[in-house]
Scaffold this active site. Structure first.
Site, mmCIF file in Angstrom:
data_model
loop_
_atom_site.group_PDB
_atom_site.id
_atom_site.type_symbol
_atom_site.label_atom_id
_atom_site.label_comp_id
_atom_site.label_asym_id
_atom_site.label_seq_id
_atom_site.Cartn_x
_atom_site.Cartn_y
_atom_site.Cartn_z
ATOM 1 N N CYS A 46 78.822 14.929 -25.175
ATOM 2 C CA CYS A 46 79.645 16.128 -25.363
ATOM 3 C C CYS A 46 81.136 15.853 -25.229
ATOM 4 O O CYS A 46 81.947 16.652 -25.680
ATOM 5 C CB CYS A 46 79.237 17.216 -24.369
ATOM 6 S SG CYS A 46 77.569 17.846 -24.644
ATOM 7 N N HIS A 50 79.987 25.477 -28.788
ATOM 8 C CA HIS A 50 80.110 24.079 -28.368
ATOM 9 C C HIS A 50 79.637 23.172 -29.505
ATOM 10 O O HIS A 50 78.498 22.710 -29.514
ATOM 11 C CB HIS A 50 79.276 23.870 -27.109
ATOM 12 C CG HIS A 50 79.305 22.487 -26.550
ATOM 13 N ND1 HIS A 50 80.246 21.544 -26.899
ATOM 14 C CD2 HIS A 50 78.482 21.889 -25.638
ATOM 15 C CE1 HIS A 50 80.015 20.428 -26.225
ATOM 16 N NE2 HIS A 50 78.952 20.606 -25.470
ATOM 17 N N CYS A 60 81.541 18.027 -18.893
ATOM 18 C CA CYS A 60 80.351 17.259 -18.545
ATOM 19 C C CYS A 60 79.786 16.612 -19.799
ATOM 20 O O CYS A 60 79.921 17.138 -20.901
ATOM 21 C CB CYS A 60 79.305 18.142 -17.870
ATOM 22 S SG CYS A 60 78.800 19.576 -18.834
#
Length: 385
Positions: A89, A341, A371
């Site tokens: 990510c 996201h 994260c």
């Protein structure tokens, strides 16, 4: 010592899964922002030393080094290379770090960083599942490693399990998570209505604004949703949205600023990355932030604005509890729960938004962290100039 500067940053709107960007090739999404970035800065595209883009699940339309594909799809010079980065990510943020490190070293002077992802076309984890299904494997990518099994045993490793562990450890109730998620939507809707994203967002076809924020959501609607894991407290309402988007930033050192007559908008004050427990997975922003502030000689109160990626509500709530940061300075325009996201693009999208919000508010320092799979977290601190 040389400095690394952000000259400009631009992004597409963030499209919802199956929304207005669903049919767009991820290389074309990136090409769109690459052309705009160079047009806005007026820099000669042929002077760019490299293009570094984040992207996950690099199969199908996202395969074949999409950074290179996107640059060529944009009609830009063939002699400029491109490389694709996967730090899960945090890939878009790591792309920025690699670009900054290149210009800081002086080995390159002008680098484009960013990210692209179309999750409507390539679902999360698609590459792994396509590869292991013929082998009869059903667990995660760690399952076949004897070394992993020896170290971590048969513990479940996935983001939902990690988020549940965080909620348990920090005593975060479902109700508290839903309150946080509702506030994320409220902040995002306010930002849209006030035009806060206007300068940073480049419409793509019929998609002119972020599609994720829900004006009609409520605590009652959230409370009616089933948990993701039976018996757990995590629901879709407190999780980041599956999305499609691209973003790009131009990074330069002092020499490039002079050579090309560029005006910087921010200086990269600090960059670092740290790892933590890969099973709990999502807590690395906490020690990573502590490490970054210590290395930079700063306190959390020195930071005017913070972007902590809202992979799940407990990630940010635990980070707030441990850092003591003012919630009024964190994700002030909403986060991934409301805005979405798009994995490999999110790190670049967050920095684009952070830069523009620092300018809008007159703040000096901004911090970004998120994260990442494997229990990792990048931290970037920028100073508005």
């Amino acid at each position: 010592m040389a400095d690394a500067y952000i000259v400009d940053a631009v992004r597409t709107p963030v499209g919802r899964r199956g929304g207005a960007l669903a049919a767009a090739h991820p290389a074309d999404l990136a090409a769109h922002v690459l052309r705009a970035l160079l047009g806005r800065t007026g820099v000669d595209p042929g002077a760019v030393d490299d293009v570094v883009l984040g992207c996950l699940d690099t199969v199908g339309p996202q395969a074949g080094d999409i950074a290179r594909t996107a640059w060529l799809a944009a009609g830009l010079p063939e002699h400029v290379p491109g490389v694709t980065v996967d730090r899960q990510c945090g890939s878009g943020q790591q792309a920025l770090h690699f670009a900054a490190q290149a210009v800081l070293s002086g080995t390159q002077d002008l680098v484009v960083a960013g990210g692209t992802q179309n999750m409507s076309q390539v679902p999360i984890g698609y590459a792994f599942h396509q590869a292991v299904r013929p082998l009869g494997l059903t667990a995660g990518p760690f399952a076949g490693s004897a070394g992993w099994r020896a170290r971590y045993g048969g513990l479940p490793v996935d983001q939902f399990h990690g988020a549940e562990l965080i909620a348990d450890q920090w005593g975060i109730t479902r109700e508290r998570m839903e309150e946080y998620a509702l506030e994320s939507h409220r902040r995002a809707v306010r930002a849209l209505d006030e035009g806060r994203f206007a300068r940073e967002t480049l419409p793509y076809g019929d998609c002119t604004a972020d599609e994720g924020p829900r004006r009609d959501t409520s605590l009652a609607r959230m409370a009616a949703l089933p948990p993701v894991v039976p018996g757990g407290r995590l629901t879709a309402a407190v999780s980041s949205q599956i999305s499609d988007a691209a973003a790009a930033l131009l990074v330069a050192n002092d020499r490039a600023l002079r050579t090309h007559g560029l005006t910087p908008r921010a200086r990269i004050h600090h960059l670092s990355v740290r790892g933590e427990d890969p099973v709990r997975m999502l807590t690395a922003p906490i020690p990573a932030t502590e490490h970054a502030l210590r290395k930079a000689g700063m306190r959390i109160d020195d930071i005017d604005l913070v972007e902590v990626n809202e992979a799940f509500a407990p990630v940010v709530l635990a980070w707030l509890a441990e850092t003591g940061a003012d919630p009024g300075r964190v994700n002030v325009n909403g986060g991934a729960i409301a805005l979405g996201h798009p994995l490999g693009a999110t790190g670049a999208r967050l920095m684009t938004t952070l830069l523009h919000e620092l300018e809008r508010t007159g703040g000096r320092f901004g911090l970004q962290t998120m994260c990442e799979g494997g229990g990792q977290a990048n931290v970037t601190i920028i100073e508005r100039v």
